[in-house]
Scaffold this motif. Structure first.
Motif, PDB file in Angstrom:
ATOM      1  N   VAL A  11       0.804  -1.399   0.070  1.00 58.56           N
ATOM      2  CA  VAL A  11       0.135   0.140  -0.155  1.00 58.56           C
ATOM      3  C   VAL A  11       0.830   1.444   0.056  1.00 58.56           C
ATOM      4  CG1 VAL A  11      -1.913   1.144   1.286  1.00 58.56           C
ATOM      5  CG2 VAL A  11      -1.792  -1.129   1.132  1.00 58.56           C
ATOM      6  N   MET A  41      -6.109   5.335   1.503  1.00 52.48           N
ATOM      7  CA  MET A  41      -7.322   4.569   1.084  1.00 52.48           C
ATOM      8  C   MET A  41      -7.643   4.217  -0.303  1.00 52.48           C
ATOM      9  SD  MET A  41      -8.526   4.278   4.367  1.00 52.48           S
ATOM     10  CE  MET A  41      -6.862   4.168   4.643  1.00 52.48           C
ATOM     11  N   ASP A  42      -7.415   4.994  -1.174  1.00 52.74           N
ATOM     12  CA  ASP A  42      -7.395   4.671  -2.532  1.00 52.74           C
ATOM     13  C   ASP A  42      -6.429   3.564  -2.895  1.00 52.74           C
ATOM     14  OD1 ASP A  42      -9.088   6.742  -2.886  1.00 52.74           O
ATOM     15  OD2 ASP A  42      -7.937   8.192  -3.923  1.00 52.74           O
ATOM     16  N   ALA A  44      -5.294   1.231  -0.861  1.00 56.17           N
ATOM     17  CA  ALA A  44      -5.752   0.187  -0.348  1.00 56.17           C
ATOM     18  C   ALA A  44      -6.875  -0.704  -0.921  1.00 56.17           C
ATOM     19  CB  ALA A  44      -6.133   0.375   1.156  1.00 56.17           C
ATOM     20  N   LYS A  45      -7.575   0.301  -1.448  1.00 53.92           N
ATOM     21  CA  LYS A  45      -8.968  -0.459  -2.274  1.00 53.92           C
ATOM     22  C   LYS A  45      -8.443  -0.804  -3.498  1.00 53.92           C
ATOM     23  CE  LYS A  45     -13.424   1.107  -4.349  1.00 53.92           C
ATOM     24  NZ  LYS A  45     -14.438   2.663  -4.288  1.00 53.92           N
ATOM     25  N   GLU A  46      -7.711  -0.346  -4.072  1.00 54.47           N
ATOM     26  CA  GLU A  46      -7.040  -0.714  -5.525  1.00 54.47           C
ATOM     27  C   GLU A  46      -6.345  -2.105  -5.220  1.00 54.47           C
ATOM     28  OE1 GLU A  46      -3.272   0.424  -8.438  1.00 54.47           O
ATOM     29  OE2 GLU A  46      -4.251   1.906  -7.260  1.00 54.47           O
ATOM     30  N   ASP A  48      -7.067  -4.219  -2.663  1.00 56.79           N
ATOM     31  CA  ASP A  48      -7.909  -4.906  -2.122  1.00 56.79           C
ATOM     32  C   ASP A  48      -7.195  -5.554  -0.667  1.00 56.79           C
ATOM     33  OD1 ASP A  48     -10.214  -6.290  -1.559  1.00 56.79           O
ATOM     34  OD2 ASP A  48      -9.523  -8.265  -2.384  1.00 56.79           O
ATOM     35  N   TYR A  49      -6.616  -4.397  -0.127  1.00 51.28           N
ATOM     36  CA  TYR A  49      -6.088  -4.551   1.223  1.00 51.28           C
ATOM     37  C   TYR A  49      -7.083  -4.789   2.295  1.00 51.28           C
ATOM     38  CZ  TYR A  49      -3.311  -3.687   5.532  1.00 51.28           C
ATOM     39  OH  TYR A  49      -2.476  -3.678   6.609  1.00 51.28           O
ATOM     40  N   ARG A  50      -6.732  -5.680   3.272  1.00 49.98           N
ATOM     41  CA  ARG A  50      -7.635  -5.768   4.349  1.00 49.98           C
ATOM     42  C   ARG A  50      -6.718  -5.731   5.716  1.00 49.98           C
ATOM     43  NH1 ARG A  50      -9.308  -9.503   0.649  1.00 49.98           N
ATOM     44  NH2 ARG A  50     -11.545  -9.692   0.184  1.00 49.98           N
ATOM     45  N   THR A  51      -7.236  -4.381   6.458  1.00 48.66           N
ATOM     46  CA  THR A  51      -6.546  -4.110   7.682  1.00 48.66           C
ATOM     47  C   THR A  51      -6.531  -5.059   8.732  1.00 48.66           C
ATOM     48  OG1 THR A  51      -8.241  -2.886   8.562  1.00 48.66           O
ATOM     49  CG2 THR A  51      -7.045  -1.803   7.144  1.00 48.66           C
TER      50      THR A  51
END
Length: 334
Positions: A11, A41-42, A44-46, A48-51
């Motif tokens: 990320v 956040m963009d 992470a969404k791109e 597909d990161y899961r915190t």
């Protein structure tokens, strides 16, 4: 094949920020700007990161805290050391978890075991644990050691040879011929290094030197040392630290010993009190704040780049002697 998990380092690369910034954006979004938060956040969404991934939990990426172990926080030396750590940690947005082990190895072990689960890395500012134990610890969490060198670990130490070299040269220049090194804790690595450096310097300057101790690294330890040596005092004593020197000095003055006419007294560390007692305590200045800052900066680099296979770094910081009123020429006939 199992799908490769996305990490905060992925990320960070995509967002063009540091891994620590990604961690803050997830755990404490108020500590980053709105624009930076949006970029993270963009990314992470791109990706597909899961915190809340198990891997993230295992790595403890959300803590953003550093564990700081000290053997005795009542010693002003460690208070100044921690102050330097605090400055560096604040600049890099880390919080400190302070572990005062009160010179107790059992408490140190239990405190470190508990801290591992809630911090991202640990600075050991005066550990008494074995090298084997410390090497095992660093396999579980990033570690930096202060005032000691351990093979395989990052460390930051003062230049003991430089300090003792200046100290013994100063005594020789003032006509001192016999010196006693008043030792600190028996399992202290820095005590062993100071004694070794003192012996080398004494030989170079033609001084007779002996070691007496060990003693607790406190004023009480210094008072005890004086009581044991009062019937056969040398020309000068070089004490493990300033607190021991204070205890020795006060006891000597109470006994009617003239300082420095009959006895020169020297400490190590240059805590603030060293400048306030009488004409001041002669001591070796240790760069406490700089050492604390260097340890935290080195630890954060390890935390933010865990996959980097860098060799351990052994940093040595310069020290200097500050002559004050407790050392000087001996009175004729003393």
């Amino acid at each position: 094949m199992a799908e490769k998990r996305v990490t905060i380092y992925d990320v960070a690369r995509t967002a063009g920020v540091a891994p620590s910034t990604v961690s803050r954006a997830f755990s404490r979004p108020g500590r980053v700007s709105a624009a930076t938060h949006a970029k993270v956040m963009d990314a992470a969404k791109e990706l597909d990161y899961r915190t809340a991934s198990p891997d993230a939990q295992e790595r403890g990426e959300r803590h953003h805290r550093l564990g700081i172990e000290v053997p005795d926080l009542t010693n002003p030396y460690f208070a100044e050391l921690v102050s330097g750590m605090q400055e560096a940690a604040h600049e890099q947005d880390f919080l400190l978890l302070l572990l005062d082990t009160v010179e107790d190895e059992i408490r140190e072990r239990s405190s470190l075991e508990s801290a591992i689960n809630v911090v991202d890395g640990i600075v050991l500012a005066g550990t008494r644990l074995s090298d084997a134990t410390l090497n095992h610890l660093t396999k579980r969490i990033p570690v930096v050691v202060l005032n000691r060198r351990v093979a395989g670990l990052d460390s930051v130490t003062p230049d003991f040879e430089q300090g003792m070299g200046q100290a013994l040269a100063h005594l020789a220049e003032n006509g001192i011929r016999t010196v006693t090194y008043v030792a600190g804790p028996v399992n202290s690595w820095s005590d062993g290094e100071r004694w070794r450096a003192a012996r080398v310097a004494a030989r170079q300057h033609g001084l007779q030197i002996q070691r007496h101790g060990p003693f607790a690294p406190t004023t009480t330890g210094g008072e005890q040392a004086f009581e044991e040596l009062r019937d056969s005092l040398p020309h000068a004593v070089v004490c493990y630290n300033d607190l021991v020197a204070f205890g020795f000095l006060i006891s000597a003055l109470r006994a009617g010993i003239r300082v420095p006419g009959e006895l020169s007294v020297m400490g190590h560390d240059d805590i603030q009190l060293s400048r306030l007692v009488g004409g001041g305590l002669t001591t070796v200045v240790s760069p406490k704040r700089a050492q604390g800052r260097a340890a935290v900066e080195r630890l954060v680099r390890r935390i933010e780049n865990p996959s980097a296979h860098r060799s351990p770094v052994e940093g040595t910081l310069p020290v200097r002697l500050v002559p004050r009123g407790t050392t000087g020429p001996r009175e004729p006939g003393s």
